[in-house]
Design a protein around this motif. Structure first.
Motif, PDB file in Angstrom:
ATOM      1  N   PHE A  27      -6.673 -11.320   6.486  1.00  0.00           N
ATOM      2  CA  PHE A  27      -5.832 -10.286   5.417  1.00  0.00           C
ATOM      3  C   PHE A  27      -6.730  -9.933   4.820  1.00  0.00           C
ATOM      4  CE2 PHE A  27      -2.905 -13.951   6.079  1.00  0.00           C
ATOM      5  CZ  PHE A  27      -2.102 -13.135   6.883  1.00  0.00           C
ATOM      6  N   LYS A  28      -7.929  -9.640   5.253  1.00  0.00           N
ATOM      7  CA  LYS A  28      -9.469  -8.565   4.327  1.00  0.00           C
ATOM      8  C   LYS A  28      -9.207  -8.193   3.550  1.00  0.00           C
ATOM      9  CE  LYS A  28     -12.984  -9.864   7.590  1.00  0.00           C
ATOM     10  NZ  LYS A  28     -12.629  -9.581   8.525  1.00  0.00           N
ATOM     11  N   LYS A  29      -7.836  -6.889   3.983  1.00  0.00           N
ATOM     12  CA  LYS A  29      -7.511  -5.349   3.133  1.00  0.00           C
ATOM     13  C   LYS A  29      -6.595  -5.891   1.826  1.00  0.00           C
ATOM     14  CE  LYS A  29      -4.136  -3.201   4.623  1.00  0.00           C
ATOM     15  NZ  LYS A  29      -3.048  -2.456   5.394  1.00  0.00           N
ATOM     16  N   TYR A  30      -6.118  -7.498   1.757  1.00  0.00           N
ATOM     17  CA  TYR A  30      -5.116  -7.929   0.812  1.00  0.00           C
ATOM     18  C   TYR A  30      -6.012  -8.611  -0.288  1.00  0.00           C
ATOM     19  CZ  TYR A  30      -0.585  -6.419   3.384  1.00  0.00           C
ATOM     20  OH  TYR A  30       0.222  -5.638   3.510  1.00  0.00           O
ATOM     21  N   VAL A  31      -6.924  -8.989   0.512  1.00  0.00           N
ATOM     22  CA  VAL A  31      -7.912  -9.738  -0.577  1.00  0.00           C
ATOM     23  C   VAL A  31      -8.480  -8.702  -1.703  1.00  0.00           C
ATOM     24  CG1 VAL A  31     -10.209 -10.946  -0.185  1.00  0.00           C
ATOM     25  CG2 VAL A  31      -8.172 -11.804   1.156  1.00  0.00           C
ATOM     26  N   PHE A  32      -9.385  -7.814  -0.542  1.00  0.00           N
ATOM     27  CA  PHE A  32      -9.769  -7.043  -1.597  1.00  0.00           C
ATOM     28  C   PHE A  32      -9.456  -6.012  -2.857  1.00  0.00           C
ATOM     29  CE2 PHE A  32     -11.942  -2.578  -1.639  1.00  0.00           C
ATOM     30  CZ  PHE A  32     -12.701  -2.447  -1.597  1.00  0.00           C
ATOM     31  N   ILE A  33      -7.767  -5.708  -2.173  1.00  0.00           N
ATOM     32  CA  ILE A  33      -7.417  -4.947  -3.180  1.00  0.00           C
ATOM     33  C   ILE A  33      -7.074  -6.399  -4.310  1.00  0.00           C
ATOM     34  CG2 ILE A  33      -4.996  -4.199  -4.153  1.00  0.00           C
ATOM     35  CD1 ILE A  33      -4.634  -3.337  -1.159  1.00  0.00           C
ATOM     36  N   ALA A  34      -6.628  -7.603  -3.433  1.00  0.00           N
ATOM     37  CA  ALA A  34      -6.649  -8.761  -5.002  1.00  0.00           C
ATOM     38  C   ALA A  34      -7.666  -8.953  -5.793  1.00  0.00           C
ATOM     39  CB  ALA A  34      -5.911  -9.836  -4.544  1.00  0.00           C
ATOM     40  N   VAL A  35      -9.291  -9.031  -5.227  1.00  0.00           N
ATOM     41  CA  VAL A  35     -10.524  -8.991  -6.087  1.00  0.00           C
ATOM     42  C   VAL A  35     -10.326  -8.141  -6.756  1.00  0.00           C
ATOM     43  CG1 VAL A  35     -13.284  -9.254  -5.711  1.00  0.00           C
ATOM     44  CG2 VAL A  35     -11.869  -9.985  -4.193  1.00  0.00           C
ATOM     45  N   ILE A  36      -9.948  -7.146  -6.362  1.00  0.00           N
ATOM     46  CA  ILE A  36     -10.260  -6.243  -7.376  1.00  0.00           C
ATOM     47  C   ILE A  36      -9.799  -5.990  -8.940  1.00  0.00           C
ATOM     48  CG2 ILE A  36     -10.039  -3.089  -7.561  1.00  0.00           C
ATOM     49  CD1 ILE A  36     -11.059  -2.724  -5.539  1.00  0.00           C
ATOM     50  N   VAL A  37      -8.339  -6.104  -7.952  1.00  0.00           N
ATOM     51  CA  VAL A  37      -7.092  -6.449  -9.295  1.00  0.00           C
ATOM     52  C   VAL A  37      -7.441  -7.358 -10.320  1.00  0.00           C
ATOM     53  CG1 VAL A  37      -4.471  -7.606  -9.789  1.00  0.00           C
ATOM     54  CG2 VAL A  37      -5.224  -5.705  -8.723  1.00  0.00           C
ATOM     55  N   GLY A  38      -8.506  -8.073  -9.576  1.00  0.00           N
ATOM     56  CA  GLY A  38      -8.967  -9.569 -10.812  1.00  0.00           C
ATOM     57  C   GLY A  38     -10.010  -9.125 -11.408  1.00  0.00           C
ATOM     58  N   VAL A  39     -10.450  -8.631 -10.761  1.00  0.00           N
ATOM     59  CA  VAL A  39     -12.277  -8.160 -11.495  1.00  0.00           C
ATOM     60  C   VAL A  39     -11.770  -7.867 -12.536  1.00  0.00           C
ATOM     61  CG1 VAL A  39     -14.053  -7.225 -11.886  1.00  0.00           C
ATOM     62  CG2 VAL A  39     -13.489  -8.993  -9.617  1.00  0.00           C
ATOM     63  N   VAL A  40     -11.025  -6.393 -12.417  1.00  0.00           N
ATOM     64  CA  VAL A  40     -10.855  -5.527 -13.527  1.00  0.00           C
ATOM     65  C   VAL A  40      -9.838  -5.951 -14.552  1.00  0.00           C
ATOM     66  CG1 VAL A  40      -9.100  -3.310 -14.062  1.00  0.00           C
ATOM     67  CG2 VAL A  40     -10.877  -3.487 -12.293  1.00  0.00           C
ATOM     68  N   LEU A  41      -8.957  -7.133 -14.045  1.00  0.00           N
ATOM     69  CA  LEU A  41      -7.943  -7.672 -15.454  1.00  0.00           C
ATOM     70  C   LEU A  41      -9.092  -8.695 -16.230  1.00  0.00           C
ATOM     71  CD1 LEU A  41      -5.090  -8.631 -13.992  1.00  0.00           C
ATOM     72  CD2 LEU A  41      -5.323  -6.711 -15.639  1.00  0.00           C
ATOM     73  N   SER A  42      -9.821  -9.351 -15.911  1.00  0.00           N
ATOM     74  CA  SER A  42     -10.829 -10.558 -15.823  1.00  0.00           C
ATOM     75  C   SER A  42     -11.821  -9.444 -17.045  1.00  0.00           C
ATOM     76  CB  SER A  42     -11.268 -11.070 -15.144  1.00  0.00           C
ATOM     77  OG  SER A  42      -9.908 -11.266 -14.285  1.00  0.00           O
TER      78      SER A  42
END
Lengths: 544, 542
Positions: free
Chosen positions: B206-221
């Motif tokens: 699920f590379k696409k979702y993981v990519f979005i998830a990582v961005i979400v996670g990083v931005v929020l952190s």
């Protein structure tokens, strides 16, 4: 010789070195109990009577009123005859039986390993034996005159004889005799040994019930041999010592129980859930679980520095992983023998948990060598499951790490333990007695403080004072209502504190007191120091 | 879900709800100072947009110089706005997250192992867990952290197994957890890392979702980076750091090194190297969380457990051991699930390892739900073993059930009846009554002097007076707090040490202090008692 025999001999040599090297010097001094055991043995060897004049006791030695079990004293008679009355000979039985326990562990685990056909598990006897040989727990107990260590030997012997008795029935009688002997050696064994015997009979019932007559004879012999102990066990003295240390004589749960029922307005079910028995049961469970306290096992051991060097747990750090995996594989492979080891491991803390001070390495010693067997079993099972190419690395790094553990322990034991805890071992008494022996001709009286506890035994011990002469001072031996025995003095020695202002006949009297009790303006003629340099006692005379 | 499962699920949810909401504002009998501070800061934000120090919408609340993570305060805003500033409102976020933790446990276990019985039983055990209940019924940040992490983990598993969009939700929750509690900042990333490694193959799919998830996670952190590197952010860690007191930690080493030098054995210096001591200390701290006595019998400090119980039911012990055994040995259990649970279980104490006062049930609440999962697995697997042994089969369920009922009944009784009575002091009981008395009594006096020996009284007064934050900040707000007895005042309230015998001659002053500070019987107007009859505070005037 075969490789394994060589290895076994090597392990025995290691075990002997760890137990006998500097035996008389480290621990740095004799504790009261050691001195008492030694002097009683000396007294027996000279007069066939104990220090209080009792003829060849078999139920107990009254000693300080702690009513010591008898086997250790008798075991010390011969070494004291041979080597004289000194630290080495007093501790010799413990070190000697400790060594025998290590050797027995080999034969015991052989009975367990028989069931397994794999090559790696055939090393179980050697590895268990090695682990016991280097065990900080077992070494600590083997290097001082601890009755528990001799009792531990008899327990291991009894279990081994029983397992052997499955094929050679006469050994069953030997097993029962050995269990009985353990009960004559150490208090806790009086509960552990019957439990273990019942466990053995239960787990191996199918194999031994065909020897009904021998079993019956064994139990009969056991009962007869136990009989002389019974009067003492049911006597007031016997129960006093037990109550002193046991949690069930603590009144606090009763207070809490009453208070909670009051808060619940004495509603009927409150009496049930806040029953004091439930509170005691909770307390007991807590003390039982203390056995598995992580600090006790892996960090600093028993809180009493006599029972542990406080730098390392009762087990090595190395052991943690293999203890856990050992328990896992024990259950997974559950042969009858393995389940019995598990039972032994769990049953041994039962008496120890009744005491207020837990976990208590000495009272828990009867659980040895199950820890080591479990750890070895875990190690070998993990080894077996490692891919062949990695096994060498596993062995190499395990060895390296274990070696580091052992060096850390042995170094601390021999280089730092004596100076750190000499006070706990009643260091100073020997120097005092030796000094007094030299100068006492100049004085009419020697007055010595009782602050450090039971000075009389050290005067008897280091002067090798004739028991017969000591009995002449019977009037100075007092017994209090708790059954404790204290000696106020003998010969020209008095054991008491001083009120300097009221002291009469100060001239020609030598005083030995702790520094805080030395009055102003006296003439201090000798200072006694602990190994860490702190002053423990001072000898002084009046300034007049 | 089948009908039967649905009903059971529903019933357990109701049970979890009842156990968390019944008497929520009243048991524990009083909020402790942290709870009061969380509530008042939320109140202050509502009224002024600022915290008690006058900071505008902070990402760290300085509070008692423990620099609280911000999430709890912000979650408390709606309940305080709706129900007013009181104990119930302050505890509500924790209770709700506690309930959600129970529900999320079902889905977490169900997604990992796909066995309804196991999931329901784990959920049930979480519902009745003394550990979970203890912190679900008070405003403790650790409990919202746990809820968020369990939900995040459940979403993660759903994401990698079925619906990849949940990977993004999971990232959201894991990021959120970093704002909820200090320990979560260590535990959540560790847990996520482990899960990511275990389910790496699924993630790659699920590379696409993981990519979005990582961005979400990083931005929020990202905002967190500022907090963590700031001096204030590190103060808390320093306060509880086990290595802070080096002298004491290395006392033995120094003696030994000197001793070895004297005996020309300096090579042994390596053995007494301070690094070895550090590693040993960490090791000691880590394994201390597996002390059975702590878990099942005694617990740690009184605010963390009920009288005479630990944080788990004693009856769970045998099943926990069995559960661990079967989780390893049963080859039919999904190996990824096994790894996930063990990873969770083993990293749970890590955040607490470099701190003092261990073992510590607040910092290691993140153990849940693993202990209860083990219990559930143990109960089920032991039944399967016994099933083949006809004679004991029928006895198993009745015995296990009645033992659990006894344990639960005893626990609830201790919780509702004896904890308020025996642990009143530890819950800083007495302020509700004290403040309501002072409110009326104080009208006659010019000044009211309150001893800081009563433990952060200023915060309890702000809380129970609902003192207007606008007024409070006008007067300067909180200037300094911390663990020292610092002088403090607002309105006519003064918080300082006093000598009653010298000062009471001024009849315009009302004094409030401990029974040691105010002893003169005839001058005491009112005494506030603990439930057991001991004195909490005396109110006196000249």
């Amino acid at each position: 010789m075969k490789k394994r025999q060589v290895l076994l001999i090597l392990i025995i040599i290691i075990a002997s070195l760890l137990r006998f090297y500097n035996l008389g010097v480290n621990p740095p001094s004799l504790s009261w109990d050691e001195a008492a055991l030694g002097y009683n043995a000396y007294s027996i060897s000279q007069t066939l009577r104990d220090e209080h004049g009792r003829f060849l006791p078999i139920d107990y030695f009254a000693s300080f009123g702690d009513y010591k079990p008898t086997v250790y004293v008798y075991a010390a008679v011969l070494p004291i005859k041979i080597f004289g009355l000194n630290e080495f000979s007093t501790r010799f039985p413990s070190a000697f039986f400790g060594l025998l326990t290590v050797i027995l562990t080999y034969f015991l685990t052989k009975e367990i390993a028989k069931k397994f056909s794999s090559v790696s598990l055939s090393y179980l006897p050697l590895l268990s034996t090695l682990f016991l040989a280097i065990s900080p727990w077992h070494i600590q107990m083997s290097r001082a005159a601890f009755e528990a260590n001799v009792a531990s030997f008899f327990i291991v012997l009894a279990v081994w004889l029983f397992l052997k008795g499955r094929s050679i029935p006469i050994f069953l009688i030997g097993s029962i005799i050995s269990f009985v002997l353990s009960a004559y050696t150490f208090n806790s064994a009086r509960i552990v040994s019957p439990l273990l015997l019942l466990g053995l009979i239960f787990f191996f019932r199918k194999e031994i019930f065909k020897y009904k007559i021998i079993l019956f004879a064994g139990i009969l012999v056991g009962a007869i041999l136990t009989a002389p102990l019974i009067p003492h066990l049911v006597s007031k003295e016997g129960s006093l010592r037990f109550q002193e240390v046991n949690i069930f004589s603590d009144a606090k749960p009763v207070t809490i129980s009453n208070k909670r029922q009051e808060v619940d307005k004495n509603i009927w079910w409150s009496k049930i859930i806040h029953n004091r028995r439930i509170l005691y049961a909770r307390e007991y469970l807590g003390h039982y679980l203390d056995t598995f306290d992580t600090n006790f096992l892996f960090i600093d051991g028993d809180g009493n520095p006599k029972f542990s060097i406080r730098d390392i747990g009762e087990l090595y750090w190395f052991d943690l992983l293999f203890l856990l995996s050992g328990l896992y594989f024990l259950i997974k492979r559950r042969t009858k023998e393995l389940i019995f080891i598990l039972f032994w491991w769990l049953a041994a803390p039962i008496p120890a948990a009744m005491a207020r001070e837990t976990p208590h390495a000495l009272r828990l010693e009867s659980s040895l060598p199950t820890w080591q067997i479990i750890i070895a079993f875990g190690f070998l099972n993990i080894y077996e499951r490692i891919r062949k190419t990695w096994r060498k690395f596993f062995l190499f790094f395990s060895f390296l790490f274990l070696l580091f553990n052992v060096i850390y322990y042995v170094h601390n034991y021999h280089s730092h333990y004596p100076s750190e805890f000499s006070g706990e071992w009643q260091y100073g008494y020997r120097d005092v007695v030796n000094y007094v022996s030299i100068v006492e001709k100049n004085y009419d009286k020697v007055i010595m403080t009782e602050q450090l506890g039971r000075p009389y035994i050290y005067f008897l011990y280091y002067k090798q004072y004739s028991p017969k002469k000591f009995w002449e001072y019977k009037s100075f031996v007092e017994k209090d209502s708790y059954g404790f025995i204290s000696v106020r003095g003998f010969d020209k020695y008095e054991f008491r504190g001083t009120d300097w202002g009221k002291e009469i006949n100060k001239e020609r009297t030598l005083y030995i007191m702790t520094p805080s009790d030395v009055p102003q303006g006296v003439n201090i003629i000798k200072t006694f120091k602990l190994l860490n340099g702190n002053t423990i006692l001072q000898a002084f005379v009046t300034n007049l | 879900m089948t009908r039967k499962v649905k009903i059971t699920f529903f019933l357990i949810t109701v049970l979890a709800f009842l156990l968390r909401f019944y008497q929520l504002g009243f048991v524990p009998a009083s909020p402790d100072w942290d709870e009061a501070a969380l509530g008042y800061n939320a109140y202050s934000i509502i009224k002024t947009g600022k915290d008690e120090y006058g900071q505008f919408l902070p990402l760290t609340f300085r509070s008692f110089d423990d620099y609280k993570p911000p999430l709890y305060v912000y979650l408390t805003i709606p309940p305080v706005a709706l129900f007013g500033l009181n104990e119930f409102s302050v505890r509500l976020p924790s209770a709700i997250l506690g309930l959600l933790t129970v529900i999320a446990t079902y889905f977490l276990i169900q997604e990992l192992f796909g066995r309804k019985n196991l999931s329901l039983l784990s959920m049930f055990l979480m519902a009745i867990s003394p550990w979970s209940l203890q912190f679900s019924r008070v405003a403790f940040e650790t409990n919202i952290a746990l809820g968020i992490i369990v939900i995040g983990a459940a979403f993660f598993i759903i994401g990698v197994k079925r619906k990849p969009i949940f990977i993004i939700f999971s990232a959201l929750f894991f990021a959120l957890s970093l704002y909820s509690y200090h320990s979560a900042r260590v535990f959540a990333p560790l847990l996520l890392f482990g899960l990511a490694v275990i389910f790496r193959k699924e993630l790659f799919a699920f590379k696409k979702y993981v990519f979005i998830a990582v961005i979400v996670g990083v931005v929020l952190s990202l905002p967190l980076a500022g907090i963590l590197t700031s001096k204030e952010g590190q103060l808390r860690l320093k306060g509880v750091n086990v290595f802070a007191d080096q002298t004491n930690l290395l006392r033995k080493n120094i003696v030994k090194i000197e001793e070895d030098q004297r005996s020309d054995f300096s090579a042994a210096k390596l053995l007494h190297n301070r690094r070895i001591t550090y590693v040993l200390t960490l090791f000691q701290n880590y394994i201390s969380h597996f002390k059975l006595n702590w878990l099942f019998i005694t617990g740690d400090i009184k605010r963390h457990h009920v009288p005479d119980m630990g944080t788990l039911y004693p009856i769970e012990l045998p099943f926990i051991l069995a559960g661990i055994y079967f989780l390893i040995s049963d080859i039919k259990i999904d190996p990824k699930g096994k790894k996930a649970i063990f990873w969770w279980f083993l990293v749970a104490p890590i955040a607490a390892v470099p701190t003092t006062q261990l073992p510590h049930s607040v910092r290691t609440l993140s153990f849940l739900p693993t202990w209860h999962f083990f219990t559930a697995l143990g109960i089920i697997k032991l039944y399967e073993v016994i099933k083949h042994n006809g004679s004991y089969k029928k006895l198993y369920a009745p015995i296990v059930i009645s033992l659990f009922i006894l344990n639960i009944f005893y626990y609830l009784h201790q919780y509702y009846v004896h904890m308020p009575y025996e642990y009143a002091y530890d819950w800083q009981y007495g302020y509700r009554e004290l403040v309501s008395n002072v409110k009326t009594m104080g009208l006659k006096y010019e000044k009211i002097i309150i001893s800081p020996k009563l433990d952060q009284p200023y915060m309890f007064f702000l809380f129970y007076l609902k003192y207007d934050p606008v007024e409070y900040l006008k007067g300067g707000g909180t200037r300094a707090s911390g663990f020292k007895d610092i002088e403090h005042k607002f309105g006519k309230y003064e918080f300082r040490l006093f000598n009653f015998e010298k000062e009471y001659v001024n009849s315009k002053l009302l004094f409030i202090g401990t029974p040691e500070e105010i002893q003169m019987g005839q001058k005491v107007i009112k005494t506030i008692y603990y439930p057991n009859g001991e004195i909490f505070a005396n109110i006196a005037a000249g």
